[in-house]
Design a protein around this motif. Structure first.
Motif, PDB file in Angstrom:
ATOM      1  N   ASP A   6      55.131  46.792  67.911  1.00  0.00           N
ATOM      2  CA  ASP A   6      53.778  46.341  68.269  1.00  0.00           C
ATOM      3  C   ASP A   6      53.141  47.167  69.382  1.00  0.00           C
ATOM      4  O   ASP A   6      52.227  46.694  70.057  1.00  0.00           O
ATOM      5  N   THR A   7      53.606  48.371  69.620  1.00  0.00           N
ATOM      6  CA  THR A   7      53.106  49.164  70.746  1.00  0.00           C
ATOM      7  C   THR A   7      52.362  50.399  70.262  1.00  0.00           C
ATOM      8  O   THR A   7      52.532  50.844  69.125  1.00  0.00           O
ATOM      9  N   ASP A   8      51.572  50.962  71.167  1.00  0.00           N
ATOM     10  CA  ASP A   8      50.895  52.226  70.888  1.00  0.00           C
ATOM     11  C   ASP A   8      51.937  53.315  70.673  1.00  0.00           C
ATOM     12  O   ASP A   8      52.904  53.422  71.440  1.00  0.00           O
ATOM     13  N   PRO A   9      51.775  54.156  69.646  1.00  0.00           N
ATOM     14  CA  PRO A   9      52.762  55.224  69.404  1.00  0.00           C
ATOM     15  C   PRO A   9      52.995  56.126  70.611  1.00  0.00           C
ATOM     16  O   PRO A   9      54.079  56.690  70.776  1.00  0.00           O
ATOM     17  N   GLY A  10      51.991  56.263  71.458  1.00  0.00           N
ATOM     18  CA  GLY A  10      52.141  57.116  72.630  1.00  0.00           C
ATOM     19  C   GLY A  10      53.183  56.620  73.605  1.00  0.00           C
ATOM     20  O   GLY A  10      53.693  57.395  74.422  1.00  0.00           O
ATOM     21  N   GLU A  41      54.366  49.027  79.290  1.00  0.00           N
ATOM     22  CA  GLU A  41      55.015  50.118  80.019  1.00  0.00           C
ATOM     23  C   GLU A  41      56.108  49.596  80.947  1.00  0.00           C
ATOM     24  O   GLU A  41      57.102  50.285  81.215  1.00  0.00           O
TER      25      GLU A  41
END
Length: 265
Positions: free
Chosen positions: A193-197, A152
């Motif tokens: 490589d991240t959460d879709p959210g 984030e």
């Protein structure tokens, strides 16, 4: 885009200071050249960063209505002793505590001079978070140490960088920023490589009216794909575009054109 909470920025400044301190005390050569800032030594980089924290602390603590010259800020250039990791570490730790305390006490809406049209302490909490996040990358690269950053924070750093480039082009146009104008060209940043959210994708358009950007997945003239941290560092010109894990798809020359001209002004 939704920014992080003020307390989150304050927490992250403190965390990044602690991580930078581990570089200072790691046994790394303080006289070593910083590859991403080749005119700087590692010690100079740390002094620059700590000095920036002390400058912002003075701005926020005094609710400054104009810039404060660095000669009015005690120890802004660091301790008198050169080349001593323990002394440099103690000074950096104090610099971090000072600015975090000042930012927490002020709160995000306190009126404070800034150079970017957001005259409040919230601007400085965010700016110092990303200033030290990127300069810590410089330091770890110089020391040959691993580097990580919370997703984030990395995503917000990219948002802020694009906001600054947009602001510079709108308010302080120069040759480089003016050359970023023009129709039909776009850049897609895609963290894989991240959460879709988190929605860690960006579209940057170079339009006749200026740079425009948004989060999202769309076809573009060129795409930069890879892990979020690597995308962040490459977009800040801290990693070469051909670094492991990064892919450039499409018009690479456009991406290089952007990297040469995007600026703080």
């Amino acid at each position: 885009m939704t920014r992080l909470a003020h307390d989150r920025y304050c927490d992250e400044i403190g965390r990044q200071v602690e991580l930078l301190r581990t570089v200072v005390t790691s046994g790394a050569d303080l006289a070593a050249t910083v590859p991403t800032c080749p005119e700087w030594s590692l010690e100079y980089l740390v002094r620059h960063m700590g000095g920036a924290l002390r400058w912002v602390e003075a701005l926020v603590r005094t609710r400054a209505r104009e810039d404060i010259p660095e000669e009015r800020i005690p120890l802004v250039r660091g301790p008198e002793e050169q080349g001593d990791p323990a002394v440099l570490d103690a000074w950096l730790a104090e610099s971090g505590r000072m600015v975090v305390d000042a930012l927490r006490e002020a709160g995000p809406e306190a009126r404070v001079w800034s150079w970017a049209g957001e005259p409040d302490a919230g601007f400085w909490a965010r700016r110092m978070t990303h200033e030290i996040t990127v300069h810590r990358a410089d330091a770890t690269l110089a020391a040959g140490l691993p580097y990580e950053v919370a997703p984030e924070v990395a995503a917000d750093a990219l948002d802020e960088w694009l906001e600054i480039v947009e602001w510079v082009q709108r308010t302080k146009p120069d040759k480089d920023s003016e050359e970023l104008r023009g129709p039909g060209r776009s850049i897609h940043l895609h963290a894989v490589d991240t959460d879709p959210g988190l929605n860690a994708e960006w579209i940057v358009e170079l339009t006749e009216k200026g740079v425009a950007w948004r989060r999202g997945h769309e076809k573009a003239t060129v795409a930069l794909r890879g892990p979020l941290t690597s995308v962040l560092l490459a977009f800040y010109s801290r990693l070469p575009l051909d670094s492991a894990g990064l892919d450039v798809v499409g018009d690479r020359a456009l991406l290089e054109f952007w990297l040469e001209r995007a600026t703080f002004g």
